[in-house]
Design a protein around this motif. Sequence first.
Motif, mmCIF file in Angstrom:
data_model
loop_
_atom_site.group_PDB
_atom_site.id
_atom_site.type_symbol
_atom_site.label_atom_id
_atom_site.label_comp_id
_atom_site.label_asym_id
_atom_site.label_seq_id
_atom_site.Cartn_x
_atom_site.Cartn_y
_atom_site.Cartn_z
ATOM 1 N N LEU A 53 -20.371 -21.501 3.362
ATOM 2 C CA LEU A 53 -19.943 -22.098 4.309
ATOM 3 C C LEU A 53 -20.342 -22.266 6.001
ATOM 4 N N ARG A 54 -20.740 -20.719 6.100
ATOM 5 C CA ARG A 54 -21.841 -20.656 7.451
ATOM 6 C C ARG A 54 -22.677 -21.825 7.636
ATOM 7 N N THR A 55 -23.939 -21.573 5.840
ATOM 8 C CA THR A 55 -25.030 -22.695 6.054
ATOM 9 C C THR A 55 -24.938 -23.854 6.070
ATOM 10 N N LEU A 56 -23.568 -24.639 5.596
ATOM 11 C CA LEU A 56 -23.240 -25.431 5.514
ATOM 12 C C LEU A 56 -22.305 -26.419 6.673
ATOM 13 N N SER A 57 -22.528 -25.293 7.146
ATOM 14 C CA SER A 57 -21.511 -25.338 9.059
ATOM 15 C C SER A 57 -22.385 -25.529 9.639
ATOM 16 N N GLU A 59 -25.367 -26.524 9.433
ATOM 17 C CA GLU A 59 -26.349 -27.308 8.967
ATOM 18 C C GLU A 59 -24.975 -29.093 9.273
ATOM 19 N N GLY A 60 -24.216 -29.136 10.099
ATOM 20 C CA GLY A 60 -23.034 -30.423 10.255
ATOM 21 C C GLY A 60 -22.109 -30.551 8.826
ATOM 22 N N TYR A 61 -22.577 -30.004 7.901
ATOM 23 C CA TYR A 61 -21.925 -30.800 6.642
ATOM 24 C C TYR A 61 -20.309 -30.392 6.213
ATOM 25 N N VAL A 62 -19.792 -29.082 7.472
ATOM 26 C CA VAL A 62 -18.197 -28.728 7.459
ATOM 27 C C VAL A 62 -18.043 -28.793 8.373
ATOM 28 N N ARG A 63 -17.549 -27.641 9.240
ATOM 29 C CA ARG A 63 -16.512 -27.197 10.012
ATOM 30 C C ARG A 63 -15.049 -26.893 10.252
ATOM 31 N N ARG A 64 -15.655 -25.896 11.302
ATOM 32 C CA ARG A 64 -14.316 -24.853 10.625
ATOM 33 C C ARG A 64 -13.388 -24.732 12.033
ATOM 34 N N GLU A 65 -12.705 -25.446 12.010
ATOM 35 C CA GLU A 65 -11.047 -25.630 12.969
ATOM 36 C C GLU A 65 -9.794 -24.914 12.543
ATOM 37 N N HIS A 66 -9.729 -23.996 13.405
ATOM 38 C CA HIS A 66 -7.854 -23.064 13.370
ATOM 39 C C HIS A 66 -8.226 -22.322 12.036
ATOM 40 N N GLY A 67 -9.731 -22.219 11.347
ATOM 41 C CA GLY A 67 -9.234 -21.110 10.334
ATOM 42 C C GLY A 67 -9.487 -21.914 8.799
ATOM 43 N N VAL A 68 -9.428 -23.110 8.917
ATOM 44 C CA VAL A 68 -9.988 -24.116 8.207
ATOM 45 C C VAL A 68 -10.941 -24.591 8.200
ATOM 46 N N PHE A 69 -11.636 -24.691 6.752
ATOM 47 C CA PHE A 69 -12.777 -25.612 6.898
ATOM 48 C C PHE A 69 -12.778 -27.526 6.094
ATOM 49 N N LEU A 70 -13.303 -28.270 7.120
ATOM 50 C CA LEU A 70 -13.050 -29.767 6.259
ATOM 51 C C LEU A 70 -14.120 -29.910 6.294
ATOM 52 N N LEU A 71 -14.653 -31.764 6.650
ATOM 53 C CA LEU A 71 -16.508 -32.325 5.746
ATOM 54 C C LEU A 71 -16.606 -32.380 7.357
ATOM 55 N N GLY A 72 -18.439 -32.288 7.409
ATOM 56 C CA GLY A 72 -18.425 -32.195 9.330
ATOM 57 C C GLY A 72 -19.060 -33.937 9.325
#
Length: 256
Positions: A53-57, A59-72
């Motif tokens: 998830l850190r790697t995907l974040s 690269e912009g494929y996911v983002r973390r907001e308020h403790g949850v992960f969403l598509l980036g």
Amino acid sequence: MPTAHNAAVPTLITSVQRALRLLEAVGSHPGGAPAKQLAREAKVPLPTAYHLLRTLSHEGYVRREHGVFLLGPAAERLGAGGMQQKRRSMILDSLAHFRDVIGAPVYFAVYREGEVELVGVSDTPNSPACEEWADFRQTAHAHAIGQCLLAQVDEQVRQDHFDRHAMTAITPYTLRDLRSFENRMGALEGAGPVVERQEYALGTVCAAIPVAAGETAATLAISLPLHQEQRLLSAVNRLQREVGALLSALSISISI
């Protein structure tokens, strides 16, 4: 040395498989989900899930907001690319339908950001499309596609277009000046066809009709060899009748 059986087995990269499963899990939660839930759903060990998830974040494929992960944004661009391809396929299928019904090459074009954009063409070996021997964008005054598109915009937009793309005679039949062009535009009747005879390519006649697509100028056009000119008006009239049934498909695809 590997056996023939082993050579046929693809090499699978586990980390890529796990990352894709995590992306799928994130995509199934529009409101986002925490890493522990995503790891459980993707059947990925939690420490590995955090790392991926850190790697995907990054690269912009996911983002973390308020403790949850969403598509980036990167994942959203992938989705948009798939939708764009689907829309383009809808256009090409529609053009192929018109081509088969009418028995002539069919073109679909829009006027976007000050330029003629040929979105799709459908033809056959026995009835080939007109060769784009002179750039369609620079010769809009000379072909039915460009004439039909420019007829749908106001005079100021046309003037700007010709300030950037000077009218030049590319055949002996091409309109040579803006006054002649404006006179032709003024003679057009509403949604009637624009007809062009050998103005873009010698030995070729074309006709185009406007297509309603919101605020975007769009057109469907056909071309025929000169010796079949007697078919042109009946063919474009048939196109105009046929387009109503599939207009919605073209309209929603205009954003390509």
